[in-house]
Motif scaffolding. Structure first.
Motif, PDB file in Angstrom:
ATOM      1  N   GLY A  30       0.601  -0.836   0.154  1.00  0.00           N
ATOM      2  CA  GLY A  30       0.372  -0.167  -0.138  1.00  0.00           C
ATOM      3  C   GLY A  30       0.922   1.159  -0.128  1.00  0.00           C
ATOM      4  N   PHE A  31       1.957   1.507   0.190  1.00  0.00           N
ATOM      5  CA  PHE A  31       2.644   2.519   0.789  1.00  0.00           C
ATOM      6  C   PHE A  31       3.186   2.961  -0.569  1.00  0.00           C
ATOM      7  N   PHE A  32       3.996   1.611  -1.007  1.00  0.00           N
ATOM      8  CA  PHE A  32       4.464   1.384  -1.612  1.00  0.00           C
ATOM      9  C   PHE A  32       4.198   1.771  -3.231  1.00  0.00           C
ATOM     10  N   LEU A  33       2.987   1.417  -3.910  1.00  0.00           N
ATOM     11  CA  LEU A  33       2.700   2.173  -5.526  1.00  0.00           C
ATOM     12  C   LEU A  33       2.710   3.289  -5.176  1.00  0.00           C
ATOM     13  N   PRO A  34       1.932   4.527  -3.991  1.00  0.00           N
ATOM     14  CA  PRO A  34       1.864   5.879  -4.276  1.00  0.00           C
ATOM     15  C   PRO A  34       3.338   6.392  -4.094  1.00  0.00           C
ATOM     16  N   VAL A  35       4.082   5.760  -3.597  1.00  0.00           N
ATOM     17  CA  VAL A  35       4.846   6.303  -3.149  1.00  0.00           C
ATOM     18  C   VAL A  35       6.395   6.015  -5.158  1.00  0.00           C
ATOM     19  N   ALA A  36       6.111   5.253  -5.092  1.00  0.00           N
ATOM     20  CA  ALA A  36       6.258   4.984  -6.241  1.00  0.00           C
ATOM     21  C   ALA A  36       6.457   6.216  -7.794  1.00  0.00           C
ATOM     22  N   LEU A  37       5.020   6.371  -7.440  1.00  0.00           N
ATOM     23  CA  LEU A  37       4.358   7.268  -8.552  1.00  0.00           C
ATOM     24  C   LEU A  37       4.462   8.877  -8.404  1.00  0.00           C
ATOM     25  N   GLY A  65       1.929  -5.032 -11.930  1.00  0.00           N
ATOM     26  CA  GLY A  65       2.046  -5.648 -10.905  1.00  0.00           C
ATOM     27  C   GLY A  65       1.538  -6.038  -9.201  1.00  0.00           C
ATOM     28  N   SER A  66       2.193  -4.387  -8.800  1.00  0.00           N
ATOM     29  CA  SER A  66       1.454  -3.638  -7.128  1.00  0.00           C
ATOM     30  C   SER A  66       0.025  -4.777  -7.132  1.00  0.00           C
ATOM     31  N   LEU A  67      -0.939  -4.060  -8.144  1.00  0.00           N
ATOM     32  CA  LEU A  67      -2.118  -4.539  -7.945  1.00  0.00           C
ATOM     33  C   LEU A  67      -2.819  -6.218  -7.606  1.00  0.00           C
ATOM     34  N   PHE A 217      -4.639   2.949   4.597  1.00  0.00           N
ATOM     35  CA  PHE A 217      -5.013   1.802   4.857  1.00  0.00           C
ATOM     36  C   PHE A 217      -3.718   1.066   5.176  1.00  0.00           C
ATOM     37  N   ALA A 218      -3.061   1.582   4.236  1.00  0.00           N
ATOM     38  CA  ALA A 218      -1.644   0.723   4.550  1.00  0.00           C
ATOM     39  C   ALA A 218      -1.346   1.138   6.134  1.00  0.00           C
ATOM     40  N   THR A 219      -1.417   2.086   6.873  1.00  0.00           N
ATOM     41  CA  THR A 219      -0.416   2.503   8.148  1.00  0.00           C
ATOM     42  C   THR A 219      -1.921   1.183   9.074  1.00  0.00           C
TER      43      THR A 219
END
Length: 239
Positions: A30-37, A65-67, A217-219
């Motif tokens: 959940g943290f990875f995708l927004p940070v990557a974008l 891939g993340s989803l 949600f990631a938190t």
């Protein structure tokens, strides 16, 4: 007999560690995708209009891939055994969220009258449903996904007896995350319904609201996975 007890205890410990690992993986993704974008947006000098629009960018593989990874972890999540008569369960809610996020990845949204961008080929679902209907499936699935995660925060994660300050602090974090998800997704709905998403496109409101909801949600999953104990202790100490 003592050996059997030791083996049984080890099995229970391994099961707990497995639950924690899955929860942390869901939170980390959940943290990875927004940070990557965000990193991609900074690199090219422009943020994407929404997280979903990553499908039509060079970040397509990262997005899909993340989803799909998120869907796999959610589908495999068993959670706690439900009590008799429970209608909302860990496993059932996780399965709903898993199917929804897979549909988000496999049935991408569209824009500009739902005409696919140049050189873009339709996915299987887009080809079967046609882009306008596929886009509605995408948006509906995204709403179901975030709704399921809000249920985790507001209902499932807060179950159980409050037996100490850390459980009380965790519950407060879960509720804050849950209502943050509800408020963020509700705000996106208002933007779409009023057309303000297009008028305010320069500010990227949909991207930021999606990012806030995803971080929330990631938190909650990282807290549930016991990966943010200092945060929980800090909240507990504030009382």
């Amino acid at each position: 007999m003592a050996d059997d007890h030791g083996i049984g205890q080890k099995s229970r410990n391994d099961l707990v560690l497995s639950f924690l690992a899955v929860r942390r993986a869901i939170g980390a993704l959940g943290f990875f995708l927004p940070v990557a974008l965000l990193a991609y947006g900074l690199a090219v000098g422009e943020l994407l209009p929404s997280i979903s629009s990553a499908y039509y960018s060079p970040m397509r593989e990262v997005f899909v891939g993340s989803l799909i990874a998120q869907a796999v972890f959610l589908w495999s999540y068993e959670g706690f055994r439900p009590d008799a008569g429970d209608l909302i369960t860990d496993r059932g809610t996780a399965r709903v969220a898993a199917v929804a996020i897979a549909l988000v990845a496999l049935s991408p949204t569209c824009k500009d009258g739902c005409v696919l961008p140049d050189n873009a080929t339709c996915t299987l679902l887009q080809c079967l449903l046609r882009p306008p209907l596929a886009s509605l499936v995408h948006l509906g699935a995204a709403a179901v996904f975030f709704g399921a995660l809000a249920v985790y925060c507001l209902v499932l994660f807060t179950k159980g007896t409050v037996d100490g300050p850390e459980k009380d602090a965790s519950n407060r974090i879960y509720r804050l995350c849950g209502w943050t998800i509800v408020a963020s997704i509700g705000s996106i709905g208002v933007l779409f319904a009023t057309g303000l998403d297009d008028r305010l496109i320069w500010w990227r409101p949909v991207f930021w609201l999606e990012t806030i909801a995803t971080f929330a949600f990631a938190t909650s999953w990282m807290v549930k996975g016991d990966a943010l104990r200092p945060l929980v202790r800090g909240v507990a100490a504030m009382r």
